[in-house]
Enzyme design. Structure first.
Site, PDB file in Angstrom:
ATOM      1  N   MET A  42     -12.400   4.747  -0.731  1.00  0.00           N
ATOM      2  CA  MET A  42     -13.078   4.205   0.231  1.00  0.00           C
ATOM      3  C   MET A  42     -13.885   5.662   0.275  1.00  0.00           C
ATOM      4  SD  MET A  42      -9.974   3.273   3.423  1.00  0.00           S
ATOM      5  CE  MET A  42      -9.033   2.693   2.114  1.00  0.00           C
TER       6      MET A  42
ATOM      7  N   MET B 208     -11.226  -5.683   5.475  1.00  0.00           N
ATOM      8  CA  MET B 208     -10.775  -4.299   6.298  1.00  0.00           C
ATOM      9  C   MET B 208     -10.218  -5.149   7.488  1.00  0.00           C
ATOM     10  SD  MET B 208      -9.942  -1.748   4.335  1.00  0.00           S
ATOM     11  CE  MET B 208      -9.388  -1.813   5.560  1.00  0.00           C
TER      12      MET B 208
ATOM     13  N   HIS C  91      -8.482   0.649  -4.290  1.00  0.00           N
ATOM     14  CA  HIS C  91      -9.349   0.743  -3.031  1.00  0.00           C
ATOM     15  C   HIS C  91      -9.792   1.558  -2.945  1.00  0.00           C
ATOM     16  CE1 HIS C  91     -10.640  -0.835   1.048  1.00  0.00           C
ATOM     17  NE2 HIS C  91     -11.111  -0.362   1.096  1.00  0.00           N
TER      18      HIS C  91
ATOM     19  N   MET D 129      -9.343   8.018  -0.640  1.00  0.00           N
ATOM     20  CA  MET D 129     -10.122   8.638   0.219  1.00  0.00           C
ATOM     21  C   MET D 129     -10.659   9.552   0.289  1.00  0.00           C
ATOM     22  SD  MET D 129      -7.593   7.091   3.466  1.00  0.00           S
ATOM     23  CE  MET D 129      -7.369   5.759   2.956  1.00  0.00           C
TER      24      MET D 129
ATOM     25  N   HIS E 285      -0.689  -1.347  -4.652  1.00  0.00           N
ATOM     26  CA  HIS E 285      -2.534  -0.868  -3.814  1.00  0.00           C
ATOM     27  C   HIS E 285      -2.433   0.881  -3.748  1.00  0.00           C
ATOM     28  CE1 HIS E 285      -6.269  -2.359  -1.830  1.00  0.00           C
ATOM     29  NE2 HIS E 285      -6.400  -1.227  -0.583  1.00  0.00           N
TER      30      HIS E 285
ATOM     31  N   ASP F 246      -4.624   3.212  -2.592  1.00  0.00           N
ATOM     32  CA  ASP F 246      -6.565   4.089  -1.180  1.00  0.00           C
ATOM     33  C   ASP F 246      -6.655   4.858  -1.468  1.00  0.00           C
ATOM     34  OD1 ASP F 246      -6.495   1.503   0.491  1.00  0.00           O
ATOM     35  OD2 ASP F 246      -4.139   1.546   1.397  1.00  0.00           O
TER      36      ASP F 246
ATOM     37  N   ASP G 102      -7.148  -5.954   3.974  1.00  0.00           N
ATOM     38  CA  ASP G 102      -5.715  -4.522   3.908  1.00  0.00           C
ATOM     39  C   ASP G 102      -5.710  -4.554   5.605  1.00  0.00           C
ATOM     40  OD1 ASP G 102      -4.935  -2.601   3.889  1.00  0.00           O
ATOM     41  OD2 ASP G 102      -6.543  -1.734   2.658  1.00  0.00           O
TER      42      ASP G 102
ATOM     43  N   SER H  61       0.777  -1.159   0.056  1.00  0.00           N
ATOM     44  CA  SER H  61      -0.171  -0.218   0.057  1.00  0.00           C
ATOM     45  C   SER H  61       0.779   1.704   0.018  1.00  0.00           C
ATOM     46  CB  SER H  61      -1.149  -0.159   1.166  1.00  0.00           C
ATOM     47  OG  SER H  61      -1.470   1.646   1.274  1.00  0.00           O
TER      48      SER H  61
END
Length: 215
Positions: free
Chosen positions: A67, A136, A65, A36, A32, A34, A174, A7
């Protein structure tokens, strides 16, 4: 051997190129990312300009991913930014099946993630339609959190659901993953491990990746 997806939320933001090059020369399988929005989770991270800037530098699959709330608004743009796998949250979608179908229609593999407090039973209807389930094992929004041990039972439960339904999707986990618990989650049925601080804060990240790969 498990899929290793480092990540970059834990990478050096001042020199992402160097960390991407390190991953290129490692045994990592994916990168990965993330994303957000500060609404679904209490933090803001990467946007499209960052993805577009680093994707050409990477030789790895981009495991993105989301979020964010209402992720269906941005699916085409994430495809254009270089995502190969796009994971959305069960809790953030108004019409989960439609969103998964939209991801597939844009030529990406589709994942669905659930938060620690969300029971795996909510995945019953969507399970045959996805390529990956992301468990998660911390509360989403920040890196470096402590692993929630009950996540191992959730991995086992999802694996059992898949076997019962004849579903051949991947299980990714994760949050708080490192050499201390990687063997346990793989034994429970996890196929892909997301690790951030455990890799980027280690003295030798490529060696840490190699050790996780051989779990």
């Amino acid at each position: 051997m498990p899929i290793i997806s480092p990540s970059i939320l834990s990478a050096n933001f001042a020199n992402l190129q160097a960390d991407i090059e390190m991953l290129n020369n490692s045994e990592a399988d994916w990168v990965h990312v993330d994303v957000m929005d500060g609404v679904f989770v209490p933090n803001i991270s990467f946007g499209f300009p960052v993805l577009k800037a680093i994707q050409p530098l990477s030789k790895k699959i981009f495991d993105v991913h989301l979020m964010i709330i209402n992720p269906e608004r941005y699916i085409e743009r994430f495809k254009a930014a270089g995502a190969s796998i796009l994971t959305v949250h069960y809790e953030a979608c108004q019409d989960l099946k439609k969103t998964v179908d939209q991801i597939h229609a844009n030529g990406m593999k589709a994942g669905v993630s659930i938060n620690p407090e969300t029971p795996v039973t909510v995945l019953n209807d969507i399970l045959p339609s996805v390529d990956m389930i992301l468990i998660m094992s911390v509360h989403p929004g920040f890196g470096g959190q402590k692993f929630i041990p009950e996540s191992i039972d959730k991995v086992k439960a999802v694996k059992a659901m898949m076997q019962k339904r004849g579903v051949n999707a991947l299980i990714e986990i994760d949050g708080g993953i490192g050499l201390q618990n990687a063997a346990d989650v793989v034994a429970a049925g996890a196929d892909a491990l997301v690790a951030g601080a455990a890799i980027f804060a280690s003295e030798n990240p490529t060696e840490t990746i190699a050790k996780m790969k051989r779990i």
